[in-house]
Structures are given as C-alpha cells and as structure tokens.
Motif scaffolding. Structure first.
Motif, mmCIF file in Angstrom:
data_model
loop_
_atom_site.group_PDB
_atom_site.id
_atom_site.type_symbol
_atom_site.label_atom_id
_atom_site.label_comp_id
_atom_site.label_asym_id
_atom_site.label_seq_id
_atom_site.Cartn_x
_atom_site.Cartn_y
_atom_site.Cartn_z
ATOM 1 N N SER A 99 -5.288 2.207 -8.321
ATOM 2 C CA SER A 99 -4.970 3.588 -7.956
ATOM 3 C C SER A 99 -6.257 4.345 -7.661
ATOM 4 N N LEU A 103 -8.758 5.553 -0.868
ATOM 5 C CA LEU A 103 -7.890 4.400 -0.608
ATOM 6 C C LEU A 103 -8.159 3.856 0.786
ATOM 7 N N GLN A 104 -8.232 4.723 1.776
ATOM 8 C CA GLN A 104 -8.464 4.269 3.147
ATOM 9 C C GLN A 104 -9.830 3.598 3.288
ATOM 10 N N LEU A 127 -9.518 0.110 2.016
ATOM 11 C CA LEU A 127 -8.694 -0.652 2.949
ATOM 12 C C LEU A 127 -9.507 -1.043 4.180
ATOM 13 N N SER A 182 -7.917 9.814 -4.104
ATOM 14 C CA SER A 182 -7.667 10.492 -2.829
ATOM 15 C C SER A 182 -7.266 9.483 -1.761
ATOM 16 N N ALA A 183 -6.608 9.980 -0.734
ATOM 17 C CA ALA A 183 -6.233 9.136 0.404
ATOM 18 C C ALA A 183 -7.477 8.607 1.107
ATOM 19 N N ASP A 184 -8.544 9.419 1.147
ATOM 20 C CA ASP A 184 -9.790 8.967 1.780
ATOM 21 C C ASP A 184 -10.392 7.774 1.046
ATOM 22 N N LEU A 187 -1.228 6.811 -3.596
ATOM 23 C CA LEU A 187 -2.660 6.463 -3.536
ATOM 24 C C LEU A 187 -2.943 5.147 -4.251
ATOM 25 N N THR A 238 0.866 -1.176 0.000
ATOM 26 C CA THR A 238 0.000 0.000 0.000
ATOM 27 C C THR A 238 0.903 1.226 0.000
ATOM 28 N N ASP A 239 0.694 2.119 -0.965
ATOM 29 C CA ASP A 239 1.497 3.335 -1.070
ATOM 30 C C ASP A 239 0.562 4.529 -0.904
ATOM 31 N N THR A 240 0.538 5.082 0.309
ATOM 32 C CA THR A 240 -0.383 6.187 0.578
ATOM 33 C C THR A 240 0.020 7.459 -0.153
ATOM 34 N N ASP A 241 1.306 7.619 -0.480
ATOM 35 C CA ASP A 241 1.736 8.792 -1.248
ATOM 36 C C ASP A 241 1.260 8.703 -2.696
#
Length: 161
Positions: A129, A136-137, A140, A132-134, A13, A8-11
């Motif tokens: 991909s 992806l989260q 997850l 946004s981070a939201d 996304l 998982t790559d949060t940078d």
C-alpha cells in the motif's frame, strides 16, 4: 508459475500479488525468516540480493542491496511492524542509497504478506500500500509488477532444492 493473480487498485493505492506453492506454510515462511534463503528469491532473477541486516522481529530492520548484471547496487530497507509466525508479517519497505540509508525522495510502501494452507500447499498474498497515487504509479513505472512477480516465481525452485 506460482503467481496466479496481480491486482492494482488505484482507489485503494495498493498492489496485491497472489501466489500458490506446493509446500507447507511453515516451509514457505522459513524463506522470509532466513536471510540466506531470502537472498535466493528477493528481487528479479538477474538482480540477486544480499541481506546485510535481517532482524525479523517487530521493530526490527532489514537492509539489503540487489546487484545488477552490470554490477550496479540498488539498496533497500525494511522496518518490521508485525510478525505472526507462519501466518503473516507486515513491514515498511523503502529504497536506500549505496550506504543503505533511506532515500526520502522515493516511495515507501506498507506491505502485508499473509500465508494460508490450501489442499495443495500454501497460498501467499503480498499486498503493498502507498500513500499517494503518484507513489504507486512511480513504482509501477519502475517495473514493480514484473520484478516482484519474477522474484516470487523463483520460490518454486528454492522449495524444490
């Protein structure tokens, strides 16, 4: 188990799952090209999939639903962007309502699946991909890693059949 790595790559996304199969690339590719085979591995083991539509061409769509052990149906859709037979395909992937219409309030990912030959068979890299981070989260938190890994790990049994 086919899954050998989950990143998982949060940078960036993104979520990337890497798997290896003891079968030629052409055989692994066929699973994704044939909706009846895809139904056997798409989704977690206890949530079998039914593909209603599967137009595996650039610009084509796929719609499907997964059925829970309690009989609940969870829909999804794909829009194929690129297809390079036996080596890769990309598609937009989203959630759908009970009529298989897109649910705009849920995340949509852009997925690229690539397949390459190895000495022992096939290496598959599944990259998703998000915008946004939201988003992806959210997936997850919904268990996408466990669900996708469980689905991919079903491929060995299909290949052996």
């Amino acid at each position: 188990m086919p899954v050998i790595d989950v990143t998982t790559d949060t940078d960036a996304l993104s979520l990337t799952i890497t798997a290896e199969f003891s079968a030629p690339v052409e055989r692994v590719w066929q699973i994704y090209a044939d909706p009846r085979q895809l139904e056997k591995i798409w989704g977690p083991p206890t949530f079998p999939a039914t593909f209603v539509e599967h137009d595996f061409t650039p610009g084509g769509r796929a719609t499907y639903y997964m059925t829970s052990p309690e009989g609940e149906k969870f829909g999804g859709w794909w829009e194929f962007v690129t297809i390079d037979p036996t080596s890769s395909f990309s598609f937009r992937d989203g959630f759908a309502d009970t009529d298989l219409n897109p649910v705009d309030s849920m995340p949509v990912s852009v997925n690229t699946y690539t397949f390459s030959s190895t000495d022992n068979g096939t290496r598959a890299v599944y990259k998703s991909s998000y915008t946004s981070a939201d988003e992806l989260q959210k997936v997850l938190d919904m268990g996408v890693v466990e669900g996708a890994s469980g689905a991919i790990n079903q491929i060995d049994a299909l290949l052996a059949a």
